[in-house]
Write a protein that holds these residues in place. Structure first.
Motif, short mmCIF file in Angstrom:
data_model
loop_
_atom_site.label_atom_id
_atom_site.label_comp_id
_atom_site.label_asym_id
_atom_site.label_seq_id
_atom_site.Cartn_x
_atom_site.Cartn_y
_atom_site.Cartn_z
N LEU A 246 0.82 -1.21 0.00
CA LEU A 246 0.00 0.00 0.00
C LEU A 246 0.85 1.26 0.00
O LEU A 246 0.50 2.23 -0.67
CB LEU A 246 -0.95 -0.01 1.20
CG LEU A 246 -2.15 -0.94 1.06
CD1 LEU A 246 -2.91 -1.03 2.37
CD2 LEU A 246 -3.08 -0.46 -0.05
N VAL B 273 -0.09 3.80 -2.89
CA VAL B 273 -0.84 5.02 -2.57
C VAL B 273 -0.06 6.02 -1.72
O VAL B 273 -0.52 7.12 -1.50
CB VAL B 273 -2.18 4.70 -1.87
CG1 VAL B 273 -3.03 3.79 -2.74
CG2 VAL B 273 -1.99 4.10 -0.50
N ASN C 18 -1.29 7.61 3.64
CA ASN C 18 -2.51 7.86 2.87
C ASN C 18 -3.55 6.75 3.02
O ASN C 18 -4.53 6.72 2.28
CB ASN C 18 -2.19 8.06 1.39
CG ASN C 18 -1.44 9.33 1.13
OD1 ASN C 18 -1.74 10.36 1.73
ND2 ASN C 18 -0.44 9.28 0.29
N TRP C 19 -3.33 5.85 3.97
CA TRP C 19 -4.27 4.75 4.17
C TRP C 19 -4.26 4.30 5.63
O TRP C 19 -3.31 4.56 6.35
CB TRP C 19 -3.90 3.57 3.26
CG TRP C 19 -2.55 2.98 3.55
CD1 TRP C 19 -1.35 3.40 3.05
CD2 TRP C 19 -2.25 1.90 4.42
NE1 TRP C 19 -0.34 2.64 3.55
CE2 TRP C 19 -0.86 1.70 4.41
CE3 TRP C 19 -3.03 1.07 5.23
CZ2 TRP C 19 -0.24 0.71 5.15
CZ3 TRP C 19 -2.40 0.08 5.98
CH2 TRP C 19 -1.02 -0.09 5.91
N VAL D 266 -8.62 4.83 2.16
CA VAL D 266 -7.51 5.35 1.37
C VAL D 266 -7.87 6.74 0.89
O VAL D 266 -8.96 6.96 0.35
CB VAL D 266 -7.22 4.44 0.15
CG1 VAL D 266 -6.07 4.98 -0.67
CG2 VAL D 266 -6.93 3.02 0.60
N SER D 267 -6.95 7.70 1.09
CA SER D 267 -7.28 9.08 0.74
C SER D 267 -6.84 9.50 -0.66
O SER D 267 -7.39 10.44 -1.21
CB SER D 267 -6.69 10.04 1.78
OG SER D 267 -5.29 9.87 1.86
N VAL E 253 -5.80 0.37 -5.47
CA VAL E 253 -5.85 -0.18 -4.12
C VAL E 253 -6.10 -1.67 -4.16
O VAL E 253 -5.42 -2.46 -3.51
CB VAL E 253 -6.94 0.53 -3.28
CG1 VAL E 253 -7.09 -0.14 -1.92
CG2 VAL E 253 -6.60 1.99 -3.12
#
Length: 68
Positions: free
Chosen positions: A23, A27, A31-32, A45-46, A53
Protein backbone atom coordinates in the motif's frame (compact mmCIF):
# COMPACT_ATOMS: atom_id res chain seq x y z
CA UNK A 1 -11.21 13.70 -3.63
CA UNK A 2 -13.36 11.76 -1.16
CA UNK A 3 -11.64 8.89 0.67
CA UNK A 4 -12.25 5.40 -0.68
CA UNK A 5 -13.40 2.68 1.73
CA UNK A 6 -12.97 -1.05 1.26
CA UNK A 7 -14.16 -4.13 3.14
CA UNK A 8 -11.07 -6.32 3.59
CA UNK A 9 -9.90 -9.57 5.15
CA UNK A 10 -7.01 -7.78 6.93
CA UNK A 11 -7.57 -8.98 10.50
CA UNK A 12 -4.62 -8.05 12.72
CA UNK A 13 -1.36 -6.19 13.14
CA UNK A 14 0.59 -8.90 11.32
CA UNK A 15 -1.78 -8.61 8.35
CA UNK A 16 -1.25 -4.84 8.34
CA UNK A 17 2.52 -5.38 8.43
CA UNK A 18 2.19 -7.63 5.37
CA UNK A 19 0.18 -5.14 3.29
CA UNK A 20 2.10 -2.04 4.40
CA UNK A 21 4.87 -2.15 1.75
CA UNK A 22 2.35 -2.83 -1.02
CA UNK A 23 0.00 0.00 0.00
CA UNK A 24 2.83 2.44 0.71
CA UNK A 25 4.18 1.83 -2.79
CA UNK A 26 0.75 2.10 -4.44
CA UNK A 27 -0.84 5.02 -2.57
CA UNK A 28 1.92 6.52 -0.43
CA UNK A 29 2.79 6.26 3.23
CA UNK A 30 0.25 7.95 5.50
CA UNK A 31 -2.51 7.86 2.87
CA UNK A 32 -4.27 4.75 4.17
CA UNK A 33 -5.42 3.04 7.36
CA UNK A 34 -7.21 -0.16 8.36
CA UNK A 35 -9.77 -0.29 11.15
CA UNK A 36 -9.35 -3.87 12.43
CA UNK A 37 -11.92 -3.20 15.19
CA UNK A 38 -14.67 -2.72 12.60
CA UNK A 39 -16.33 -6.07 11.70
CA UNK A 40 -15.80 -5.25 8.00
CA UNK A 41 -12.06 -4.52 8.59
CA UNK A 42 -12.45 -1.24 6.70
CA UNK A 43 -9.49 0.09 4.73
CA UNK A 44 -9.69 3.85 4.09
CA UNK A 45 -7.51 5.35 1.37
CA UNK A 46 -7.28 9.08 0.74
CA UNK A 47 -5.37 9.26 -2.55
CA UNK A 48 -5.81 6.52 -5.14
CA UNK A 49 -8.18 4.80 -7.49
CA UNK A 50 -10.15 1.74 -6.47
CA UNK A 51 -8.26 -0.40 -9.01
CA UNK A 52 -4.87 0.70 -7.67
CA UNK A 53 -5.85 -0.18 -4.12
CA UNK A 54 -7.42 -3.51 -5.04
CA UNK A 55 -4.34 -4.53 -7.04
CA UNK A 56 -1.99 -3.64 -4.17
CA UNK A 57 -4.09 -5.59 -1.66
CA UNK A 58 -4.32 -8.62 -3.95
CA UNK A 59 -0.56 -8.53 -4.54
CA UNK A 60 -0.13 -8.78 -0.77
CA UNK A 61 -2.44 -11.82 -0.70
CA UNK A 62 -5.60 -10.19 0.67
CA UNK A 63 -9.01 -9.12 -0.68
CA UNK A 64 -10.67 -5.71 -0.85
CA UNK A 65 -14.21 -4.87 -1.94
CA UNK A 66 -15.25 -1.22 -2.39
CA UNK A 67 -17.81 0.05 0.13
CA UNK A 68 -18.54 3.38 -1.56
Amino acid sequence: MEPLKFKTNIKCGNCIATVTPFLNEAVGEGNWEVDVKDPKKVLTVSTATADTVRQAIEKAGYKAEPLN
